[in-house]
Design an enzyme around this catalytic site. Structure first.
Site, PDB file in Angstrom:
ATOM      1  N   ASP A   7       0.860  -1.173   0.000  1.00 27.28           N
ATOM      2  CA  ASP A   7       0.000   0.000   0.000  1.00 27.28           C
ATOM      3  C   ASP A   7       0.905   1.235   0.000  1.00 27.28           C
ATOM      4  O   ASP A   7       2.092   1.142   0.336  1.00 27.28           O
ATOM      5  CB  ASP A   7      -0.883  -0.048   1.257  1.00 27.28           C
ATOM      6  CG  ASP A   7      -1.771   1.167   1.394  1.00 27.28           C
ATOM      7  OD1 ASP A   7      -2.255   1.672   0.360  1.00 27.28           O
ATOM      8  OD2 ASP A   7      -1.987   1.615   2.531  1.00 27.28           O
ATOM      9  N   GLU A   9      -0.277   5.016   1.009  1.00 32.84           N
ATOM     10  CA  GLU A   9      -0.554   5.949   2.102  1.00 32.84           C
ATOM     11  C   GLU A   9      -0.661   5.219   3.441  1.00 32.84           C
ATOM     12  O   GLU A   9      -1.340   4.205   3.544  1.00 32.84           O
ATOM     13  CB  GLU A   9      -1.846   6.721   1.824  1.00 32.84           C
ATOM     14  CG  GLU A   9      -1.738   7.651   0.623  1.00 32.84           C
ATOM     15  CD  GLU A   9      -3.049   8.342   0.335  1.00 32.84           C
ATOM     16  OE1 GLU A   9      -3.474   9.177   1.150  1.00 32.84           O
ATOM     17  OE2 GLU A   9      -3.664   8.036  -0.701  1.00 32.84           O
ATOM     18  N   GLU A  15      -0.839  10.013   4.997  1.00 33.81           N
ATOM     19  CA  GLU A  15      -2.140  10.069   4.336  1.00 33.81           C
ATOM     20  C   GLU A  15      -2.338  11.446   3.697  1.00 33.81           C
ATOM     21  O   GLU A  15      -2.298  12.477   4.376  1.00 33.81           O
ATOM     22  CB  GLU A  15      -3.261   9.805   5.352  1.00 33.81           C
ATOM     23  CG  GLU A  15      -3.271   8.395   5.920  1.00 33.81           C
ATOM     24  CD  GLU A  15      -3.914   7.376   4.989  1.00 33.81           C
ATOM     25  OE1 GLU A  15      -4.500   7.772   3.954  1.00 33.81           O
ATOM     26  OE2 GLU A  15      -3.839   6.177   5.311  1.00 33.81           O
ATOM     27  N   ARG A  46     -15.892  12.881   0.215  1.00 32.66           N
ATOM     28  CA  ARG A  46     -14.765  13.802   0.003  1.00 32.66           C
ATOM     29  C   ARG A  46     -15.064  14.795  -1.118  1.00 32.66           C
ATOM     30  O   ARG A  46     -14.810  15.993  -0.989  1.00 32.66           O
ATOM     31  CB  ARG A  46     -13.509  13.008  -0.353  1.00 32.66           C
ATOM     32  CG  ARG A  46     -12.876  12.279   0.807  1.00 32.66           C
ATOM     33  CD  ARG A  46     -11.841  11.291   0.310  1.00 32.66           C
ATOM     34  NE  ARG A  46     -11.017  10.756   1.383  1.00 32.66           N
ATOM     35  CZ  ARG A  46     -10.191   9.735   1.242  1.00 32.66           C
ATOM     36  NH1 ARG A  46     -10.087   9.122   0.064  1.00 32.66           N
ATOM     37  NH2 ARG A  46      -9.469   9.301   2.261  1.00 32.66           N
ATOM     38  N   SER A  90      -2.345   1.034  -4.918  1.00 34.69           N
ATOM     39  CA  SER A  90      -2.948   2.078  -4.090  1.00 34.69           C
ATOM     40  C   SER A  90      -4.315   2.482  -4.612  1.00 34.69           C
ATOM     41  O   SER A  90      -4.572   2.433  -5.819  1.00 34.69           O
ATOM     42  CB  SER A  90      -2.025   3.300  -4.069  1.00 34.69           C
ATOM     43  OG  SER A  90      -2.626   4.369  -3.394  1.00 34.69           O
ATOM     44  N   ASP A  91      -5.171   2.925  -3.696  1.00 38.63           N
ATOM     45  CA  ASP A  91      -6.459   3.490  -4.102  1.00 38.63           C
ATOM     46  C   ASP A  91      -6.361   5.004  -4.279  1.00 38.63           C
ATOM     47  O   ASP A  91      -7.369   5.676  -4.401  1.00 38.63           O
ATOM     48  CB  ASP A  91      -7.552   3.136  -3.083  1.00 38.63           C
ATOM     49  CG  ASP A  91      -8.118   1.750  -3.328  1.00 38.63           C
ATOM     50  OD1 ASP A  91      -7.986   1.233  -4.456  1.00 38.63           O
ATOM     51  OD2 ASP A  91      -8.696   1.167  -2.398  1.00 38.63           O
ATOM     52  N   LYS A 133      -7.234  -3.791  -5.116  1.00 40.63           N
ATOM     53  CA  LYS A 133      -6.065  -4.451  -4.517  1.00 40.63           C
ATOM     54  C   LYS A 133      -6.215  -5.971  -4.567  1.00 40.63           C
ATOM     55  O   LYS A 133      -5.306  -6.688  -4.998  1.00 40.63           O
ATOM     56  CB  LYS A 133      -5.858  -3.948  -3.089  1.00 40.63           C
ATOM     57  CG  LYS A 133      -5.580  -2.451  -3.073  1.00 40.63           C
ATOM     58  CD  LYS A 133      -5.249  -1.925  -1.707  1.00 40.63           C
ATOM     59  CE  LYS A 133      -5.065  -0.415  -1.777  1.00 40.63           C
ATOM     60  NZ  LYS A 133      -4.461   0.162  -0.599  1.00 40.63           N
ATOM     61  N   ASP A 152      -2.133  -1.031   5.702  1.00 38.77           N
ATOM     62  CA  ASP A 152      -2.547  -0.571   7.031  1.00 38.77           C
ATOM     63  C   ASP A 152      -4.049  -0.447   7.223  1.00 38.77           C
ATOM     64  O   ASP A 152      -4.511  -0.271   8.342  1.00 38.77           O
ATOM     65  CB  ASP A 152      -1.904   0.795   7.326  1.00 38.77           C
ATOM     66  CG  ASP A 152      -2.467   1.901   6.445  1.00 38.77           C
ATOM     67  OD1 ASP A 152      -2.678   1.655   5.232  1.00 38.77           O
ATOM     68  OD2 ASP A 152      -2.700   3.015   6.950  1.00 38.77           O
ATOM     69  N   ASN A 155      -9.117  -1.342   3.257  1.00 37.35           N
ATOM     70  CA  ASN A 155      -9.078  -1.642   1.819  1.00 37.35           C
ATOM     71  C   ASN A 155      -7.838  -2.435   1.402  1.00 37.35           C
ATOM     72  O   ASN A 155      -7.717  -2.846   0.261  1.00 37.35           O
ATOM     73  CB  ASN A 155      -9.206  -0.359   0.983  1.00 37.35           C
ATOM     74  CG  ASN A 155      -8.036   0.588   1.162  1.00 37.35           C
ATOM     75  OD1 ASN A 155      -7.369   0.581   2.193  1.00 37.35           O
ATOM     76  ND2 ASN A 155      -7.783   1.408   0.166  1.00 37.35           N
TER      77      ASN A 155
END
Length: 199
Positions: A7, A9, A15, A46, A90-91, A133, A152, A155
């Protein structure tokens, strides 16, 4: 044949949304995949928040330019790449990732894409694939790779649980409690040693 899937972030860099929330003083943007397992719900929240405050891609990119990798992250990545193939899954979004990849020595990253209007407003986002992922790890396995994964957040669990070996890295107390069978680590040196055992 092994490939390590990491991952971004929370594992290699801070983040992005938290950094942006702190810079703009908008506390609701601090929410991440550590707090909200439903990524679509999180992103719509967001985008709505950005619209409400009149903020767009340029403002986020200005914050990202100031973000540095976590202490020891680049060295860890360099040591890992000397041992085996590594890919960041990564997302995050291509529009966010570029300056961070430069600071990490241009590792390979698979991420998503923001949909941005001509005036810089973020209007939507496009996932590379559903459950990106998990799907990416399964695709790598289908072409002969054994995957080793670390992340972490909620997701990341799909790729961690589906891999030959998976690790929680600097995760939350809640996730560690929910998945007591997963090895949870907080130092790059420990993660490197654990990955070496599996290679």
């Amino acid at each position: 044949m092994n490939i390590v899937c990491l991952d971004l972030e929370g594992v290699l860099v801070p983040e992005i949304w938290i950094a942006f929330a702190e810079e703009t003083g908008i506390p609701e943007l601090k929410k991440t995949t550590r707090d909200e397992p439903d990524y679509d719900k999180l992103m719509k929240y967001r985008i709505e928040s950005l619209k409400k405050h009149g903020l767009g891609l340029k403002e986020i990119q200005n914050t990202i330019e100031k973000i540095e990798p976590m202490k020891g992250a680049k060295e860890f990545l360099d040591q890992l790449k000397a041992l085996t193939q590594v890919i960041i899954i990564s997302d995050t979004f291509t529009q966010f990732a570029a300056p961070l990849m430069k600071k990490l020595g241009y590792p390979t990253i698979f991420c998503n894409e923001l949909i941005v209007s001509e005036d810089g407003e973020i209007t939507d986002y496009k996932m590379r694939v559903e459950k990106s992922k998990y799907t990416t790890v399964k695709a790598l396995q289908s072409i002969g790779f054994d995957t080793i994964a670390a992340g972490d957040s909620y997701n990341d669990l799909g790729m961690i649980l589906e891999s030959k070996k998976g690790f929680l890295f600097r995760s939350t107390a809640q996730i560690k409690s929910d998945y007591p069978n997963l090895t949870a680590l907080d130092e790059y040196s420990d993660l490197l040693e654990e990955i070496k055992k599996v290679l």
